[in-house]
Design an enzyme around this catalytic site. Structure first.
Site, PDB file in Angstrom:
ATOM      1  N   ASP A   1       0.540  50.737 -59.194  1.00  0.00           N
ATOM      2  CA  ASP A   1      -0.930  49.872 -59.153  1.00  0.00           C
ATOM      3  C   ASP A   1      -0.613  48.786 -58.755  1.00  0.00           C
ATOM      4  O   ASP A   1       0.899  47.983 -58.408  1.00  0.00           O
ATOM      5  CB  ASP A   1      -1.864  50.293 -59.830  1.00  0.00           C
ATOM      6  CG  ASP A   1      -1.188  49.488 -61.340  1.00  0.00           C
ATOM      7  OD1 ASP A   1      -0.273  48.585 -61.824  1.00  0.00           O
ATOM      8  OD2 ASP A   1      -2.466  49.711 -61.753  1.00  0.00           O
TER       9      ASP A   1
ATOM     10  N   ASP B   1      -1.334  46.186 -59.950  1.00  0.00           N
ATOM     11  CA  ASP B   1      -1.425  45.283 -60.772  1.00  0.00           C
ATOM     12  C   ASP B   1      -0.167  45.536 -61.853  1.00  0.00           C
ATOM     13  O   ASP B   1       0.648  44.114 -62.496  1.00  0.00           O
ATOM     14  CB  ASP B   1      -2.294  44.310 -62.051  1.00  0.00           C
ATOM     15  CG  ASP B   1      -2.873  45.764 -63.134  1.00  0.00           C
ATOM     16  OD1 ASP B   1      -2.631  46.986 -62.068  1.00  0.00           O
ATOM     17  OD2 ASP B   1      -3.158  45.427 -63.862  1.00  0.00           O
TER      18      ASP B   1
ATOM     19  N   ASP C   1       0.826  47.758 -64.450  1.00  0.00           N
ATOM     20  CA  ASP C   1       0.793  48.300 -65.037  1.00  0.00           C
ATOM     21  C   ASP C   1       0.231  49.531 -65.218  1.00  0.00           C
ATOM     22  O   ASP C   1       0.003  50.699 -65.734  1.00  0.00           O
ATOM     23  CB  ASP C   1      -0.124  47.930 -66.372  1.00  0.00           C
ATOM     24  CG  ASP C   1      -1.516  48.029 -65.578  1.00  0.00           C
ATOM     25  OD1 ASP C   1      -1.960  48.909 -64.780  1.00  0.00           O
ATOM     26  OD2 ASP C   1      -2.328  47.056 -66.607  1.00  0.00           O
TER      27      ASP C   1
ATOM     28  N   SER D   1      -6.492  45.743 -60.643  1.00  0.00           N
ATOM     29  CA  SER D   1      -6.011  46.871 -61.038  1.00  0.00           C
ATOM     30  C   SER D   1      -5.423  47.498 -59.628  1.00  0.00           C
ATOM     31  O   SER D   1      -5.316  47.259 -58.498  1.00  0.00           O
ATOM     32  CB  SER D   1      -5.606  47.718 -62.145  1.00  0.00           C
ATOM     33  OG  SER D   1      -5.292  48.503 -62.755  1.00  0.00           O
TER      34      SER D   1
END
Length: 447
Positions: A241, A243, A245, A102
């Site tokens: 960010d 990833d 999400d 992430s």
């Protein structure tokens, strides 16, 4: 329930090369997951990743383990986490696996799973995988080994899905937006979503090299995005960010608009149009101002534990649609099964265009209370600082002194070795003093 040995609040995460983030463990994890999902018969599993360099190594290890267990594997390549949730559903796969840490730096990585419905994996499946991780690894007979194939049109499928979350008549012509992709998983898809909807797009941090993901960019480092919005005279900036999400935004004055404010803008728009189902789910870290502003609109608000899986669980339990965190995880259940940064940002822009106000004007409708958050490094010395008597006593004293006009929250991070000290109230000077006092005490206890 039996405590987890490997799974944390959001899958498995850690430093690359240190157990369990090793190729050997990923091979075994792939096998264990394949065995768990194959209990209902033949299965296929999607595997996607962000752009960090170790993702290729772990993708190969997972692929081998899954195949050894007899599970077919569909490789998506670098794709946002919510895209993997969506594609898991559309391919009618038994599960999806995301290789990502992430918002963490490139030297971290992790694994998280989605069910066949594109939701977080149920606890009982996680426990089954954990049990299999401690069992001897076997290999399916040659004719039963899983097949591996690559999905080449994954990006196009997800772009169309994102666009389907807005009315077909939507036209962002005249909107100038700066997008910071954090050198991460949104670098291909996000700019195309907004361009295809008619916006003028300026792109930052979309040249991943495997090592620069989240480095001085994206939703955790917004300075470059703020500067670019001002330099480009843009209407807004959007920071994702690594990833995809989480999302934070920047208004035309260069001011950051956080997850609480974005959540409020979306919820208020739905409420005013009679489209809000139930209320809003925040977390223990959500600003008190969000709760008060929603109350003024007659919108119910509840707090879940920190972590998007807990927000989602609360939404499911209450049959509500909207929830999120101030860090930028925003869940719009009417469109997606998990937090989706691109879809959330689209809903914010739609809300602004319907109301005819700028992002700067919309954010001012939420009066946030001063909130001071201090992260204290926690080495795991055997002492739990959150439940330490002196810390609990100090927290109780501060809470009493604020006389119902503020909050104190101490919690250990589920993804990093940190204790988060949060104090919130009406007087910023007082709040900061309390937070620093408690952080100092936690530091002493940890030492």
């Amino acid at each position: 329930m039996t405590s987890r040995k490997y799974f944390g609040t959001d899958g498995i995460r850690g430093r690359v090369g240190q157990f369990p983030i090793t190729p050997e463990f990923m091979l075994k994890l792939g096998w264990a997951a394949g065995m768990a999902f194959r209990k209902m018969g033949a299965c296929r599993i999607l595997v996607g990743k962000d752009t960090r360099i170790s993702g290729y190594m772990f993708e190969s290890a997972l692929e081998a383990g899954l195949s050894a267990a007899g599970a077919d594997v569909l490789l998506l390549g670098p794709m946002p986490t919510p895209a993997i949730a969506y594609l898991t559903r559309t391919f009618h796969a038994e599960a999806g696996i995301v290789i990502s840490a992430s918002h963490n730096p490139h030297y971290d990585n992790g694994i998280k799973f989605f069910s066949g419905q594109g939701t977080k994996l149920p606890d009982e499946i996680e426990m089954m995988i954990e049990e299999l991780l401690d069992a001897p690894m076997t290999v399916a007979e040659s004719e039963n080994l899983g097949k591996v194939s690559r999905i080449n049109d994954a990006a196009g499928r997800y772009i169309e899905f994102c666009k389907s979350s807005v009315p077909t008549s939507t036209d962002f012509a005249g909107l100038k937006v700066v997008i910071d992709c954090a050198h991460g998983a949104t670098y291909k898809v996000a700019p195309n979503v907004f361009r295809e909807l008619g916006a003028q797009v300026v792109v930052l941090s979309a040249q991943p090299d495997g090592l620069n993901i989240n480095k001085d960019c994206g939703s955790t480092h917004m300075e470059a995005l703020q500067a670019a919005v001002l330099a480009e005279h843009a209407d807004m900036g959007i920071g994702f960010d690594g990833d995809g999400d989480r999302v934070l935004m920047v208004d035309h004055t260069g001011t950051i608009v956080d997850g609480d404010e974005l959540l409020y803008i979306i919820a208020r728009d739905l409420h005013e149009r009679g489209r809000l189902q139930g209320g809003v789910v925040g977390t223990l870290m959500s600003n008190l101002g969000l709760e008060l502003a929603l109350a003024e609109q007659g919108i119910p608000f509840v707090r879940a534990n920190v972590g998007d899986r807990y927000v989602i669980a609360e939404l499911l339990e209450r049959n509500w649609q909207i929830g999120g965190e101030n860090s930028g995880h925003i869940v719009c259940f009417q469109h997606a099964t998990t937090g989706d940064a691109i879809i959330a940002s689209l809903q914010v822009i739609l809300a602004l265009r319907r109301s005819g106000v700028s992002l700067a004007e919309a954010r001012l409708k939420l009066r946030k209370c001063p909130q001071i958050l201090i992260n204290v490094r926690f080495a795991g010395s055997g002492v739990d600082p959150v439940s330490h008597p002196s810390v609990k006593e100090a927290c109780a004293r501060v809470t009493e002194q604020m006389a119902g006009r503020g909050r104190v929250l101490l919690r250990k991070s589920g993804t990093e070795p940190l204790v988060r000290v949060m104090v919130e109230g009406e007087d910023e000077t007082q709040v900061r003093a309390y937070a620093e006092e408690l952080a100092k005490l936690v530091t002493e206890v940890c030492a």
